[in-house]
Enzyme design. Sequence first.
Site, PDB file in Angstrom:
ATOM      1  N   SER A  47       0.802  -1.232   0.000  1.00 35.81           N
ATOM      2  CA  SER A  47       0.000   0.000   0.000  1.00 35.81           C
ATOM      3  C   SER A  47       0.832   1.277   0.000  1.00 35.81           C
ATOM      4  CB  SER A  47      -0.946   0.013   1.200  1.00 35.81           C
ATOM      5  OG  SER A  47      -2.054  -0.822   0.963  1.00 35.81           O
ATOM      6  N   LYS A  50       0.175   3.620  -2.772  1.00 37.31           N
ATOM      7  CA  LYS A  50      -0.877   4.642  -2.718  1.00 37.31           C
ATOM      8  C   LYS A  50      -0.303   6.051  -2.569  1.00 37.31           C
ATOM      9  CE  LYS A  50      -4.626   1.750  -0.832  1.00 37.31           C
ATOM     10  NZ  LYS A  50      -4.080   0.479  -0.367  1.00 37.31           N
ATOM     11  N   SER A 112      -6.282   3.902   4.012  1.00 36.68           N
ATOM     12  CA  SER A 112      -5.629   3.023   3.040  1.00 36.68           C
ATOM     13  C   SER A 112      -6.643   2.204   2.264  1.00 36.68           C
ATOM     14  CB  SER A 112      -4.626   2.087   3.733  1.00 36.68           C
ATOM     15  OG  SER A 112      -3.755   1.503   2.791  1.00 36.68           O
TER      16      SER A 112
END
Length: 384
Positions: A47, A50, A112
């Site tokens: 993640s 991101k 997230s």
Amino acid sequence: MACSWALPHEARAQTFQTSAPTAILMDADSHAVLFEKSADDLMAPASMAKTMTAEVVFNEITSGRLSFDSTFTISENAWRKGGGGSGGSSMFAQVNSTIRLEDLLRGLIVQSGNDAAIAIAEGVGGTEENFARLMNERARQIGLTKSTFRNSTGYGHPEQKVTVRELAKLAIHIIETYPDLYKIFGEREFTWNKIRQQNRNPLLAMDIGADGLKTGNIDESGYGLIGSAVQNGQRLVVVVNGLKTAKDRANESRKLLDWGFRAFESEQLFAAGQVVGEAQVFGGSKRSLPLVSRKPVRVLVPRGDGERVTARIIYTGPLKAPIQKGAEVARLQVNRGEMQALEMPLYASEDIQEGTLSQRALDGLLEFSTGWVRRAFTSVIERI
């Protein structure tokens, strides 16, 4: 051209040790590297990808193509792949609902949310694949040359690989370029669909001045984190990846930041506007051009150690006249021991006009006899 400074003592090897397989610690102001371990090894970002998704959106907002009030729809694809039933992190957006970009950004950054990431990708790029191409275009534009993105979420993909060095550069770029938007990374919680979620960044709960950025964890990556903290006006950025547990991730990130704030002090090599060195000039009214930096040239060195510092002025030249004052014509690379600690642009300190016919003829004769032009120049200047 290269120059070298010798501070009072010889360089010593990094004394800090971390269990993180890959790690880097950087000073945000100077971009100096304080510590690195396998910093250029390619790895899965999870993640932490991101952060690149957010950069693309931040760029669209500051360019005026999007605003916080722009709306995006949660498609069935975003809901199935990133919603609450997907097993991954989610902002729990409802399928077919329309959500303002401001809320989606908080779902992306604070929670997230994979559903938020996919909705943004589809809304901006039309498809996830098209958005991934935008991510890679932006990555190259801001100087990330090794990292490759294949989706907005960080889901595992055999071609989605980054380095901790480039994630640190990305973090510093976001902090410097989008200071107001960056504040979202420091928000401690966000509620959507009546579900309140805490920011997953463990550093925010520690009393160390942390204010961002992003965690990640999938099987291919282990536990990773991009973090930033400010103490006494100094900002450090840490990136770790490949750790076995969330606790290890938090502990190793904090240890690196604590060590960086405690163990280093700033050493100024040149003031802003001070001449750093010279570049040779071809076909000009002068044969050399003084080079300056627009910012002070500072490097962080171990406190009380007097570590040896070397530097190189790099350019392909001689530079061809005419040259305009203020033009970026070279780069300065500074090393502490074997580790590159700093890289920054150097600029022409004055105008260089095209030389007279006789001056150009003499330079042409030199080129013919020596192959003078179009070399990458290196020389050494000692500064004690």
